[in-house]
Design an enzyme around this catalytic site. Structure first.
Site, PDB file in Angstrom:
ATOM      1  N   LYS A  89     -10.627  -0.111  10.475  1.00  0.00           N
ATOM      2  CA  LYS A  89     -10.840  -1.334   9.682  1.00  0.00           C
ATOM      3  C   LYS A  89     -11.214  -2.500  10.598  1.00  0.00           C
ATOM      4  CE  LYS A  89      -7.336   0.005   6.282  1.00  0.00           C
ATOM      5  NZ  LYS A  89      -8.025   0.491   5.087  1.00  0.00           N
TER       6      LYS A  89
ATOM      7  N   HIS B 151       0.867  -1.187   0.000  1.00  0.00           N
ATOM      8  CA  HIS B 151       0.000   0.000   0.000  1.00  0.00           C
ATOM      9  C   HIS B 151       0.903   1.235   0.000  1.00  0.00           C
ATOM     10  CE1 HIS B 151      -2.836   2.933   1.687  1.00  0.00           C
ATOM     11  NE2 HIS B 151      -3.808   2.089   1.403  1.00  0.00           N
TER      12      HIS B 151
ATOM     13  N   CYS C  14      -4.634   2.261  -3.809  1.00  0.00           N
ATOM     14  CA  CYS C  14      -3.356   2.761  -3.254  1.00  0.00           C
ATOM     15  C   CYS C  14      -2.205   1.781  -3.495  1.00  0.00           C
ATOM     16  CB  CYS C  14      -3.478   3.083  -1.763  1.00  0.00           C
ATOM     17  SG  CYS C  14      -4.657   4.369  -1.415  1.00  0.00           S
TER      18      CYS C  14
ATOM     19  N   ASP D 176       3.108  -3.936   8.298  1.00  0.00           N
ATOM     20  CA  ASP D 176       1.882  -3.168   8.120  1.00  0.00           C
ATOM     21  C   ASP D 176       0.713  -4.141   8.320  1.00  0.00           C
ATOM     22  OD1 ASP D 176      -0.371  -1.923   7.200  1.00  0.00           O
ATOM     23  OD2 ASP D 176       0.429  -1.442   5.205  1.00  0.00           O
TER      24      ASP D 176
ATOM     25  N   GLN E 272      -4.484  -4.793   7.246  1.00  0.00           N
ATOM     26  CA  GLN E 272      -5.498  -5.753   6.764  1.00  0.00           C
ATOM     27  C   GLN E 272      -5.484  -7.057   7.561  1.00  0.00           C
ATOM     28  OE1 GLN E 272      -7.802  -5.011   4.715  1.00  0.00           O
ATOM     29  NE2 GLN E 272      -6.996  -3.130   3.807  1.00  0.00           N
TER      30      GLN E 272
HETATM   31  C1  LIG Z   1      -2.397  -2.615   3.697  1.00  0.00           C
HETATM   32  C2  LIG Z   1      -2.748  -1.222   4.125  1.00  0.00           C
HETATM   33  N1  LIG Z   1      -1.823  -0.471   4.719  1.00  0.00           N
HETATM   34  C3  LIG Z   1      -2.083   0.770   5.141  1.00  0.00           C
HETATM   35  C4  LIG Z   1      -3.320   1.332   4.972  1.00  0.00           C
HETATM   36  C5  LIG Z   1      -3.557   2.723   5.441  1.00  0.00           C
HETATM   37  O1  LIG Z   1      -4.484   2.759   6.455  1.00  0.00           O
HETATM   38  P1  LIG Z   1      -5.080   4.154   6.990  1.00  0.00           P
HETATM   39  O2  LIG Z   1      -5.601   4.856   5.770  1.00  0.00           O
HETATM   40  O3  LIG Z   1      -6.152   3.747   7.939  1.00  0.00           O
HETATM   41  O4  LIG Z   1      -3.963   4.889   7.630  1.00  0.00           O
HETATM   42  C6  LIG Z   1      -4.322   0.598   4.331  1.00  0.00           C
HETATM   43  C7  LIG Z   1      -5.646   1.196   4.093  1.00  0.00           C
HETATM   44  O5  LIG Z   1      -6.338   0.877   3.176  1.00  0.00           O
HETATM   45  C8  LIG Z   1      -4.023  -0.717   3.918  1.00  0.00           C
HETATM   46  O6  LIG Z   1      -4.949  -1.473   3.308  1.00  0.00           O
END
Ligand SMILES: Cc1ncc(COP(=O)(O)O)c(C=O)c1O
Length: 408
Positions: A226, A123, A366, A200, A203
């Protein structure tokens, strides 16, 4: 507790909504989840009965608010299997948590020529901060090669994790491929060459049991929204010995020990990383979300989603012209499927699904480098959670077939 999806659904008021007269089928959980009444109530109750600023007051409300906030820190630490609550820092989300590790810790840890190893599927929130860290430190980014099915092989891990690698940054679960990456194995190999691992977990934490100690990672980030919690709250967990040398990246009230006109010293960890008034109500909401998923049981949630994944994959593979991104086997992936349908733009599919009351997402999610690598401009992603049913996923498949008839 036994898992009863129909009973669970009753806890989520939004699931009673209609979209153009059709029952809402919410399959955009990878973007954000819906909230149970218990989370909504906890936030309302906080504002109705306890609202005050934390840490700085000695009046009753401030003490209550502080206790609610700090209780959530304990719950979050337990939820992640952390050694102590102080290892858990509240941020505004996974993005902010990853930025804090990048600019509070990695910029001082990395040197010119060091390698930051990651994957093209990351992401943007777990890629762009590292691009910037590389630029500032002279470190270089390198990428794992994924298989056609979006998986990481043992051979690839052993080839790429060399003594030049100082840092590995990887999603626990890819938000597009759905791949569950072998984080535990990555940590073993990384530590054998003296590298650190940032995970990270945006998910993963909402969908599976996570124990940072058994994973063996050095930092772990996720977002409350999430995981049935409110927006604007996230968590960075880090090993205490790595948090100690980490520098604050935001400065102001609440994060200091002493201040003189020309300099200041920092408060203890974690407070030095939580400058300013935090999202207190949001943190309280996260606490309620953790209570909720733990009452249902993370293992039950994981199991339910696995069943839905196997069911959905079986059906999607029967649709002619539909390409599934990521692993073809349900066990290798989490509860989401991104796909393309030959000859139809993903946005058009989403629009047809929306007219059937089905909320999915289309675009690059993203992950522009991944979509470029896969030679597609965009994809459609359906993602499920504990309140989704097989019947809803059958409707998804039906609606995709319908979209093919309309749009071709
Ligand atoms: C794998 C992953 N990392 C990071 C993020 C970023 O999360 P946030 O927008 O809640 O900071 C997302 C959000 O879609 C994600 O799917």
């Amino acid at each position: 507790m036994s898992f009863d999806v129909n009973k669970i659904r009753q806890d989520f008021p939004i699931l009673n909504r209609k979209i153009d007269g059709k029952p809402l089928i919410y399959l955009d959980n990878a973007a954000t989840s819906q909230k149970p009444q218990a989370v909504i109530d906890a936030i309302v109750a906080y504002y109705q009965t306890h609202n005050a600023n934390i840490h700085r007051g000695i009046h009753t409300l401030s003490e209550e608010a502080t206790q609610l906030y700090e209780n959530t820190r304990k719950k979050t630490a337990d939820f992640l299997g952390a050694r102590k609550p102080e290892e858990t820092i509240f941020t505004s989300g996974a993005t902010a948590a990853l930025n804090l590790v990048a600019f509070g810790w990695a910029v001082n840890y990395l040197e010119e020529g060091d390698i930051i190893l990651t994957a093209l599927s990351e992401h943007h929130s777990n890629l762009i901060p590292w691009q910037n860290v590389a630029e500032r430190t002279g470190a270089k980014l390198a990428f794992f090669a994924l298989t056609e099915n979006g998986e990481l092989t043992e051979e690839e891990l052993k080839t790429k994790i060399t003594e030049h690698v100082k840092l590995i940054v990887i999603a626990h679960i890819s938000n597009v491929l759905g791949t569950i990456f072998p984080v535990k194995r990555i940590c073993e190999l990384a530590h054998a060459v003296g590298a650190k691992v940032v995970v990270d977990g945006a998910q993963a934490a909402p969908h599976m049991r996570v124990n940072v100690q058994s994973l063996g990672c050095d930092f772990y980030a996720f977002s409350a929204h999430k995981m049935l919690g409110p927006t604007g709250v996230g968590v960075l967990w880090g090993k205490m010995e790595l948090l100690e040398p980490m520098e604050p990246t935001v400065f102001g009230g609440g994060m200091i020990d002493t201040v003189s006109p020309n300099c200041a010293t920092w408060a203890e960890i974690p407070y030095r990383f939580e400058a300013g008034t935090p999202n207190i109500a949001g943190v309280v909401g996260l606490g309620a979300a953790i209570d909720y998923v733990q009452t249902i049981g993370m293992q039950n949630i994981e199991h339910h989603e696995q069943e839905l994944t196997a069911h959905t994959l079986r059906q999607l593979t029967t649709i002619e012209g539909l390409r599934i991104l990521g692993p073809k086997k349900a066990q290798a992936r989490a509860g989401l499927v991104a796909f393309t349908v030959r000859g139809i733009h993903p946005h058009d599919i989403s629009a047809v699904l929306n007219s059937a009351g089905i909320a999915v997402r289309s675009g690059h999610h993203c992950t522009m480098p991944l979509h470029k690598e896969l030679e597609i401009p965009a994809s459609t992603r359906a993602s499920w959670y504990l309140y989704n049913t097989k019947e809803e996923l059958d409707k998804l498949v039906e609606a995709i077939n319908e979209a093919k008839k309309i749009l071709r």
